[in-house]
Design a protein around this motif. Structure first.
Motif, mmCIF file in Angstrom:
data_model
loop_
_atom_site.group_PDB
_atom_site.id
_atom_site.type_symbol
_atom_site.label_atom_id
_atom_site.label_comp_id
_atom_site.label_asym_id
_atom_site.label_seq_id
_atom_site.Cartn_x
_atom_site.Cartn_y
_atom_site.Cartn_z
ATOM 1 N N ILE A 100 0.833 -1.204 0.000
ATOM 2 C CA ILE A 100 0.000 0.000 0.000
ATOM 3 C C ILE A 100 0.865 1.250 0.000
ATOM 4 O O ILE A 100 0.600 2.208 -0.733
ATOM 5 C CB ILE A 100 -0.956 -0.013 1.206
ATOM 6 C CG1 ILE A 100 -2.050 -1.057 0.976
ATOM 7 C CG2 ILE A 100 -1.570 1.356 1.453
ATOM 8 C CD1 ILE A 100 -2.895 -1.351 2.183
ATOM 9 N N VAL A 101 1.911 1.241 0.797
ATOM 10 C CA VAL A 101 2.798 2.408 0.877
ATOM 11 C C VAL A 101 3.531 2.611 -0.443
ATOM 12 O O VAL A 101 3.713 3.739 -0.895
ATOM 13 C CB VAL A 101 3.784 2.257 2.058
ATOM 14 C CG1 VAL A 101 4.888 3.291 2.008
ATOM 15 C CG2 VAL A 101 3.036 2.334 3.380
ATOM 16 N N MET A 129 -8.424 -11.904 12.065
ATOM 17 C CA MET A 129 -7.462 -11.039 12.751
ATOM 18 C C MET A 129 -6.814 -10.047 11.774
ATOM 19 O O MET A 129 -6.223 -9.070 12.193
ATOM 20 C CB MET A 129 -6.376 -11.865 13.446
ATOM 21 C CG MET A 129 -6.870 -12.589 14.677
ATOM 22 S SD MET A 129 -7.503 -11.488 15.944
ATOM 23 C CE MET A 129 -6.013 -10.687 16.477
ATOM 24 N N ILE A 130 -6.953 -10.288 10.495
ATOM 25 C CA ILE A 130 -6.430 -9.368 9.484
ATOM 26 C C ILE A 130 -7.233 -8.069 9.468
ATOM 27 O O ILE A 130 -6.758 -7.040 8.989
ATOM 28 C CB ILE A 130 -6.413 -10.050 8.087
ATOM 29 C CG1 ILE A 130 -5.568 -9.267 7.078
ATOM 30 C CG2 ILE A 130 -7.802 -10.222 7.550
ATOM 31 C CD1 ILE A 130 -4.121 -9.427 7.241
ATOM 32 N N ILE A 131 -8.433 -8.095 10.043
ATOM 33 C CA ILE A 131 -9.283 -6.902 10.072
ATOM 34 C C ILE A 131 -8.648 -5.789 10.902
ATOM 35 O O ILE A 131 -8.784 -4.609 10.566
ATOM 36 C CB ILE A 131 -10.692 -7.262 10.623
ATOM 37 C CG1 ILE A 131 -11.370 -8.286 9.723
ATOM 38 C CG2 ILE A 131 -11.549 -6.031 10.815
ATOM 39 C CD1 ILE A 131 -11.669 -7.825 8.333
ATOM 40 N N ILE A 132 -7.940 -6.136 11.965
ATOM 41 C CA ILE A 132 -7.347 -5.122 12.850
ATOM 42 C C ILE A 132 -6.373 -4.216 12.099
ATOM 43 O O ILE A 132 -6.491 -2.995 12.159
ATOM 44 C CB ILE A 132 -6.705 -5.791 14.080
ATOM 45 C CG1 ILE A 132 -7.794 -6.460 14.911
ATOM 46 C CG2 ILE A 132 -5.929 -4.777 14.918
ATOM 47 C CD1 ILE A 132 -7.285 -7.379 15.984
ATOM 48 N N PRO A 133 -5.381 -4.748 11.348
ATOM 49 C CA PRO A 133 -4.510 -3.832 10.602
ATOM 50 C C PRO A 133 -5.229 -3.097 9.469
ATOM 51 O O PRO A 133 -4.851 -1.978 9.130
ATOM 52 C CB PRO A 133 -3.388 -4.714 10.076
ATOM 53 C CG PRO A 133 -3.864 -6.090 10.215
ATOM 54 C CD PRO A 133 -4.898 -6.119 11.283
ATOM 55 N N ILE A 137 -5.047 0.923 9.203
ATOM 56 C CA ILE A 137 -4.465 1.645 8.066
ATOM 57 C C ILE A 137 -5.525 2.355 7.227
ATOM 58 O O ILE A 137 -5.192 3.136 6.334
ATOM 59 C CB ILE A 137 -3.605 0.695 7.203
ATOM 60 C CG1 ILE A 137 -2.622 1.500 6.363
ATOM 61 C CG2 ILE A 137 -4.461 -0.212 6.359
ATOM 62 C CD1 ILE A 137 -1.539 0.695 5.740
ATOM 63 N N SER A 138 -6.791 2.146 7.532
ATOM 64 C CA SER A 138 -7.880 2.770 6.763
ATOM 65 C C SER A 138 -7.792 4.294 6.686
ATOM 66 O O SER A 138 -7.988 4.852 5.595
ATOM 67 C CB SER A 138 -9.237 2.353 7.310
ATOM 68 O OG SER A 138 -9.448 1.008 7.065
ATOM 69 N N PRO A 139 -7.514 5.017 7.775
ATOM 70 C CA PRO A 139 -7.400 6.481 7.633
ATOM 71 C C PRO A 139 -6.307 6.909 6.653
ATOM 72 O O PRO A 139 -6.488 7.850 5.885
ATOM 73 C CB PRO A 139 -7.087 6.950 9.054
ATOM 74 C CG PRO A 139 -7.597 5.882 9.939
ATOM 75 C CD PRO A 139 -7.431 4.605 9.172
ATOM 76 N N TYR A 140 -5.189 6.191 6.657
ATOM 77 C CA TYR A 140 -4.108 6.486 5.717
ATOM 78 C C TYR A 140 -4.563 6.256 4.279
ATOM 79 O O TYR A 140 -4.286 7.060 3.388
ATOM 80 C CB TYR A 140 -2.883 5.624 6.040
ATOM 81 C CG TYR A 140 -1.749 5.752 5.054
ATOM 82 C CD1 TYR A 140 -0.921 6.870 5.065
ATOM 83 C CD2 TYR A 140 -1.507 4.763 4.110
ATOM 84 C CE1 TYR A 140 0.118 6.984 4.157
ATOM 85 C CE2 TYR A 140 -0.478 4.870 3.208
ATOM 86 C CZ TYR A 140 0.335 5.985 3.236
ATOM 87 O OH TYR A 140 1.357 6.093 2.335
ATOM 88 N N ILE A 141 -5.286 5.160 4.063
ATOM 89 C CA ILE A 141 -5.773 4.858 2.713
ATOM 90 C C ILE A 141 -6.787 5.907 2.268
ATOM 91 O O ILE A 141 -6.724 6.399 1.142
ATOM 92 C CB ILE A 141 -6.381 3.444 2.660
ATOM 93 C CG1 ILE A 141 -5.294 2.397 2.847
ATOM 94 C CG2 ILE A 141 -7.121 3.212 1.355
ATOM 95 C CD1 ILE A 141 -5.809 0.986 3.004
ATOM 96 N N ILE A 142 -7.709 6.258 3.146
ATOM 97 C CA ILE A 142 -8.750 7.232 2.788
ATOM 98 C C ILE A 142 -8.137 8.600 2.497
ATOM 99 O O ILE A 142 -8.535 9.270 1.542
ATOM 100 C CB ILE A 142 -9.800 7.316 3.913
ATOM 101 C CG1 ILE A 142 -10.599 6.006 3.954
ATOM 102 C CG2 ILE A 142 -10.735 8.497 3.711
ATOM 103 C CD1 ILE A 142 -11.459 5.835 5.181
ATOM 104 N N LYS A 143 -7.136 8.985 3.272
ATOM 105 C CA LYS A 143 -6.543 10.313 3.101
ATOM 106 C C LYS A 143 -5.540 10.363 1.951
ATOM 107 O O LYS A 143 -5.551 11.307 1.155
ATOM 108 C CB LYS A 143 -5.844 10.748 4.391
ATOM 109 C CG LYS A 143 -5.306 12.153 4.335
ATOM 110 C CD LYS A 143 -4.772 12.582 5.684
ATOM 111 C CE LYS A 143 -4.407 14.043 5.631
ATOM 112 N NZ LYS A 143 -3.021 14.306 5.636
#
Length: 179
Positions: A100-101, A129-133, A137-143
């Motif tokens: 993603i980065v 458990m993959i839901i937690i990361p 990271i969702s705010p970073y993706i959205i922004k």
């Protein structure tokens, strides 16, 4: 097909680590080393991903410090030598985050594909458990990386990543029913 705990079928986790251990033992023979090899390889992948992530966020001359700090952490060392799903899950999470980065636009298809496929691999390792990361990271993706959500390569990678999980679930339902 089903995860076992003391000769009892238990559906508290997915089957990914058992498949990795079985593959390792099939290739190298039944031994403690072969059982622990998937976690050791995953630990090395985690160090490499940590190095490249720190390359993105820290001065390149200091990027070697992040994997060194990780390497000297007791919890990481302990999980690196255990034959559990924690280290492979972390490797999938870090691969997804690194992808993603690294993705700069919709044209970075290999990174978008890898970020999608890592979600399926994470689900195969330790179910949801993959839901937690993903939430973290969702705010970073959205922004910063909203284009990922609209990428066909991401969705193709996610579909291919979920394929082993869906096949496993269909085999479970076929053999054991809804239980």
């Amino acid at each position: 097909i089903a995860p076992m705990w003391w000769q009892e079928i238990v559906f508290d986790r997915t089957i990914g680590i058992q498949w990795l251990i079985a593959l390792s033992q099939k290739l190298l023979g039944k031994s403690i080393f072969a059982a622990h090899l998937p976690s050791l390889i995953s630990a090395i992948i985690c160090l490499i991903c940590t190095y490249y992530l720190s390359n993105e966020f820290v001065k390149k001359s200091y990027s070697w410090l992040s994997p060194l700090i990780l390497l000297t952490t007791y919890l990481w060392i302990n999980n690196a030598h255990l034959a559990t799903q924690d280290m492979p899950l972390l490797a999938f999470e870090l691969l997804g985050i690194l992808s993603i980065v690294k993705a700069k636009n919709l044209e970075d298809s290999k990174y978008l594909f890898c970020s999608g496929i890592s979600i399926g691999g994470g689900i195969l390792m330790k179910s949801f458990m993959i839901i937690i990361p993903i939430i973290a990271i969702s705010p970073y993706i959205i922004k910063n990386k909203r284009f990922i959500i609209y990428s066909k390569h991401f969705w193709i990678g996610l579909a291919i990543g979920l394929l082993p999980v869906l096949i496993w679930l269909s085999l479970i339902l076929k053999k054991y029913g809804l239980m």
